[in-house]
Design an enzyme around this catalytic site. Sequence first.
Site, PDB file in Angstrom:
ATOM      1  N   CYS A   1       7.175   0.595  12.054  1.00 46.11           N
ATOM      2  CA  CYS A   1       6.290   0.490  10.945  1.00 46.11           C
ATOM      3  C   CYS A   1       7.213   0.800   9.711  1.00 46.11           C
ATOM      4  O   CYS A   1       8.268   1.709   9.870  1.00 46.11           O
ATOM      5  CB  CYS A   1       5.015   1.156  10.867  1.00 46.11           C
ATOM      6  SG  CYS A   1       4.213   0.948   9.320  1.00 46.11           S
TER       7      CYS A   1
ATOM      8  N   THR B   1       6.194   2.770   7.565  1.00 46.60           N
ATOM      9  CA  THR B   1       5.954   4.346   7.415  1.00 46.60           C
ATOM     10  C   THR B   1       7.100   4.860   8.132  1.00 46.60           C
ATOM     11  O   THR B   1       7.548   6.084   7.745  1.00 46.60           O
ATOM     12  CB  THR B   1       4.726   4.491   8.007  1.00 46.60           C
ATOM     13  OG1 THR B   1       3.669   3.942   7.283  1.00 46.60           O
ATOM     14  CG2 THR B   1       4.165   5.898   7.801  1.00 46.60           C
TER      15      THR B   1
ATOM     16  N   HIS C   1      10.248   5.144   6.267  1.00 47.49           N
ATOM     17  CA  HIS C   1      10.297   6.187   5.270  1.00 47.49           C
ATOM     18  C   HIS C   1      10.627   7.637   5.914  1.00 47.49           C
ATOM     19  O   HIS C   1      11.121   8.512   5.222  1.00 47.49           O
ATOM     20  CB  HIS C   1       9.030   6.146   4.550  1.00 47.49           C
ATOM     21  CG  HIS C   1       8.728   5.012   3.769  1.00 47.49           C
ATOM     22  ND1 HIS C   1       9.522   4.760   2.542  1.00 47.49           N
ATOM     23  CD2 HIS C   1       7.717   3.935   3.806  1.00 47.49           C
ATOM     24  CE1 HIS C   1       8.907   3.664   2.021  1.00 47.49           C
ATOM     25  NE2 HIS C   1       7.887   3.184   2.826  1.00 47.49           N
TER      26      HIS C   1
ATOM     27  N   CYS D   1     -12.749   7.666   5.086  1.00 41.14           N
ATOM     28  CA  CYS D   1     -13.079   9.143   5.377  1.00 41.14           C
ATOM     29  C   CYS D   1     -11.814   9.929   4.502  1.00 41.14           C
ATOM     30  O   CYS D   1     -10.775   9.569   4.339  1.00 41.14           O
ATOM     31  CB  CYS D   1     -12.395   9.404   6.763  1.00 41.14           C
ATOM     32  SG  CYS D   1     -12.631  11.275   7.184  1.00 41.14           S
TER      33      CYS D   1
ATOM     34  N   ASP E   1       8.565 -15.325  -0.134  1.00 40.86           N
ATOM     35  CA  ASP E   1       9.411 -14.088   0.014  1.00 40.86           C
ATOM     36  C   ASP E   1      10.773 -14.575  -0.450  1.00 40.86           C
ATOM     37  O   ASP E   1      10.828 -15.616  -1.074  1.00 40.86           O
ATOM     38  CB  ASP E   1       9.576 -14.187   1.542  1.00 40.86           C
ATOM     39  CG  ASP E   1       9.674 -12.790   2.205  1.00 40.86           C
ATOM     40  OD1 ASP E   1       8.918 -12.214   2.433  1.00 40.86           O
ATOM     41  OD2 ASP E   1      10.959 -12.279   1.905  1.00 40.86           O
TER      42      ASP E   1
ATOM     43  N   LEU F   1      -2.722  -5.222  -0.057  1.00 42.38           N
ATOM     44  CA  LEU F   1      -2.356  -4.216   0.963  1.00 42.38           C
ATOM     45  C   LEU F   1      -1.001  -3.402   0.615  1.00 42.38           C
ATOM     46  O   LEU F   1      -0.789  -2.280   1.023  1.00 42.38           O
ATOM     47  CB  LEU F   1      -2.073  -4.840   2.374  1.00 42.38           C
ATOM     48  CG  LEU F   1      -1.796  -4.078   3.615  1.00 42.38           C
ATOM     49  CD1 LEU F   1      -2.803  -3.179   3.913  1.00 42.38           C
ATOM     50  CD2 LEU F   1      -1.477  -4.988   4.695  1.00 42.38           C
TER      51      LEU F   1
END
Length: 347
Positions: free
Chosen positions: A38, A40, A43, A107, A195, A262
Amino acid sequence: MKALYKSGAQPGFELVDRPEPEPGPGEVKIKVMTTGICGTDLHIQSWDSWAQSTINAPLIPGHEFYGEVVETGDGVHNTKVGDRVSGEGHIVCGMCRNCRAGRRQLCIHTVSVGVQRDGAFAEYVVIPETNAWIQDERITPALGAIFDPLGNAVHTALKFPVTGEDVLITGAGPIGLMAAAVVRHVGARFIVITDVSEPRLELAQSMGVDLPINVARTKIRDAQQSMGMAEGFDIGLEMSGHPTALPEMIANMNHGGRIAMLGLPASSIDIDWATVVTHMLTLQGIYGREMYETWYAMSAMLQSSDWLHDAISSVITDQLPAGDWEKGFEAARNGVGGKVVLDWTQL
């Protein structure tokens, strides 16, 4: 067990031996078969400013995965050894206002697998039973590994009704491509995706996109006119996070248009708020998946449509042994292909 490990506050990962995790009460231990890479994870690997402000190393990263339950802790009632599962990567507190109202995706105490606790770039991972999604036999290990990002795509694509609507998607990365397939499946009229990567735009056509646009060469408004659209787009799905994408989308929306966002911007975005107000646009932020309505929706759609099952599977363009993880991360970082999956049965 073998695991990708960030030993401290510095760039990079190491493939090392780590102790196997053991399930506590209410938890299941999963032998990992496949993991998706991903943004993430990129990173965390590069140790950029976001990672430095979010990650407490040492850590085993990885939150997109599929595997087999091999052990259960006390109090586990519905998941059994031998079940094949994907994992919901957001672990919630169960006690805040949103959790108690059934809005667990909101949450305020969420802990993320592979971000705030050890994740799935390893031979074994432990998660709460409530986060294990049992898969049917039609879900391959590779497809099961990308249910997390597929959930992001489904959550975004279905936030607003799209049947009969004209949909603009900015960003033809893996999640944008999957969202295109989803809105085609549920009956959108025209689908346009943007894109700057030609390979990704070519892949978009197999997702049911009517018009892929290279925005380095073509303006959205010109493409819109070429399709005979007398008014703007009804639904916008902003998947890229690029600072120019949202302003361009706003400029091409119909009055009353609705935008689901997103993509995470890396810098501030100058928005024409006058247009948002006078055109009565709705902007909705999207993060993760609705727990667990999104999981039911994506499972049902894949079970009911061979076309969608094959389209989503085709987004996986690279599958490598986990031992070749560096090649996998390089492929994910170059931004021209689809989803990259690592096979942890091959080390």
